[in-house]
Write a protein that holds these residues in place. Structure first.
Motif, mmCIF file in Angstrom:
data_model
loop_
_atom_site.group_PDB
_atom_site.id
_atom_site.type_symbol
_atom_site.label_atom_id
_atom_site.label_comp_id
_atom_site.label_asym_id
_atom_site.label_seq_id
_atom_site.Cartn_x
_atom_site.Cartn_y
_atom_site.Cartn_z
ATOM 1 N N SER A 90 -9.880 -5.141 0.415
ATOM 2 C CA SER A 90 -11.138 -5.557 1.065
ATOM 3 C C SER A 90 -11.100 -5.395 2.576
ATOM 4 O O SER A 90 -11.882 -6.011 3.289
ATOM 5 N N PHE A 91 -10.188 -4.558 3.075
ATOM 6 C CA PHE A 91 -10.106 -4.311 4.513
ATOM 7 C C PHE A 91 -11.165 -3.288 4.906
ATOM 8 O O PHE A 91 -11.288 -2.240 4.288
ATOM 9 N N LEU A 92 -11.916 -3.588 5.966
ATOM 10 C CA LEU A 92 -13.003 -2.710 6.410
ATOM 11 C C LEU A 92 -12.976 -2.448 7.912
ATOM 12 O O LEU A 92 -13.922 -1.919 8.466
ATOM 13 N N ARG A 93 -11.883 -2.825 8.591
ATOM 14 C CA ARG A 93 -11.768 -2.643 10.041
ATOM 15 C C ARG A 93 -10.651 -1.651 10.343
ATOM 16 O O ARG A 93 -9.584 -1.697 9.724
ATOM 17 N N ALA A 94 -10.895 -0.757 11.295
ATOM 18 C CA ALA A 94 -9.834 0.152 11.739
ATOM 19 C C ALA A 94 -8.635 -0.683 12.178
ATOM 20 O O ALA A 94 -8.791 -1.711 12.840
ATOM 21 N N TYR A 98 -6.963 4.869 17.449
ATOM 22 C CA TYR A 98 -6.580 6.144 16.842
ATOM 23 C C TYR A 98 -6.412 6.064 15.329
ATOM 24 O O TYR A 98 -5.887 6.988 14.712
ATOM 25 N N SER A 99 -6.877 4.991 14.723
ATOM 26 C CA SER A 99 -6.900 4.910 13.264
ATOM 27 C C SER A 99 -8.014 5.806 12.736
ATOM 28 O O SER A 99 -9.060 5.940 13.360
ATOM 29 N N ALA A 100 -7.778 6.365 11.553
ATOM 30 C CA ALA A 100 -8.777 7.209 10.905
ATOM 31 C C ALA A 100 -9.120 6.628 9.538
ATOM 32 O O ALA A 100 -8.255 6.072 8.859
ATOM 33 N N PHE A 101 -10.384 6.760 9.167
ATOM 34 C CA PHE A 101 -10.812 6.333 7.840
ATOM 35 C C PHE A 101 -12.017 7.153 7.425
ATOM 36 O O PHE A 101 -12.643 7.820 8.248
ATOM 37 N N SER A 102 -12.304 7.132 6.136
ATOM 38 C CA SER A 102 -13.449 7.851 5.598
ATOM 39 C C SER A 102 -14.346 6.915 4.812
ATOM 40 O O SER A 102 -13.868 5.951 4.208
ATOM 41 N N LEU A 119 -6.878 1.002 7.510
ATOM 42 C CA LEU A 119 -7.729 -0.188 7.693
ATOM 43 C C LEU A 119 -6.876 -1.452 7.678
ATOM 44 O O LEU A 119 -5.797 -1.501 7.111
ATOM 45 N N ALA A 120 -7.403 -2.485 8.310
ATOM 46 C CA ALA A 120 -6.711 -3.788 8.324
ATOM 47 C C ALA A 120 -7.708 -4.892 8.060
ATOM 48 O O ALA A 120 -8.889 -4.734 8.205
#
Length: 120
Positions: A90-94, A98-102, A119-120
């Motif tokens: 349920s993590f939705l925060r970078a 320089y974190s990447a997510f899609s 994500l964290a």
């Protein structure tokens, strides 16, 4: 303006594809249908924590990549009543700069999205 990426196809021919790069520096951002056209990279660049909002009613179904280049961490949020907004743990925060997510729209469920990446 799209950035051009040139690669070599499996048959050895040169091919060109385009990645649309959009830098977001505003206080928050709401995902649009244009962002879900495919081959889009959002550069999230703000010094303060911000929200990346997904509203209901988007009709495009291609994933969008996000790169948190600013010091402020971006969080993906439900802008209304999405069918679901799921991610591992349920993590939705970078997780950090320089974190990447899609963000991946569900192929058959309207207003359903998965968020995957750092994500964290």
């Amino acid at each position: 303006m799209p950035s051009s990426i040139i690669g070599i196809s499996p048959n050895g021919l040169q091919q060109t594809s385009f990645v649309r790069i959009k830098e977001i520096t505003s206080a928050g951002y709401t995902l649009t249908d244009d962002d879900l056209l495919g081959q889009v990279l959002l550069l999230l660049n703000n010094g303060s924590a911000q929200n990346l909002t997904i509203n209901t009613g988007l009709i495009r179904k291609q994933p969008v990549s996000c790169l948190n280049i600013g010091a402020g961490l971006w969080t993906v949020v439900d802008g209304g009543s999405l069918a679901f907004l799921n991610s591992k743990g349920s993590f939705l925060r970078a997780s950090e700069q320089y974190s990447a997510f899609s963000i991946i729209p569900h192929p058959t469920t309207d207003d359903g999205y998965y968020v995957v990446g750092d994500l964290a």
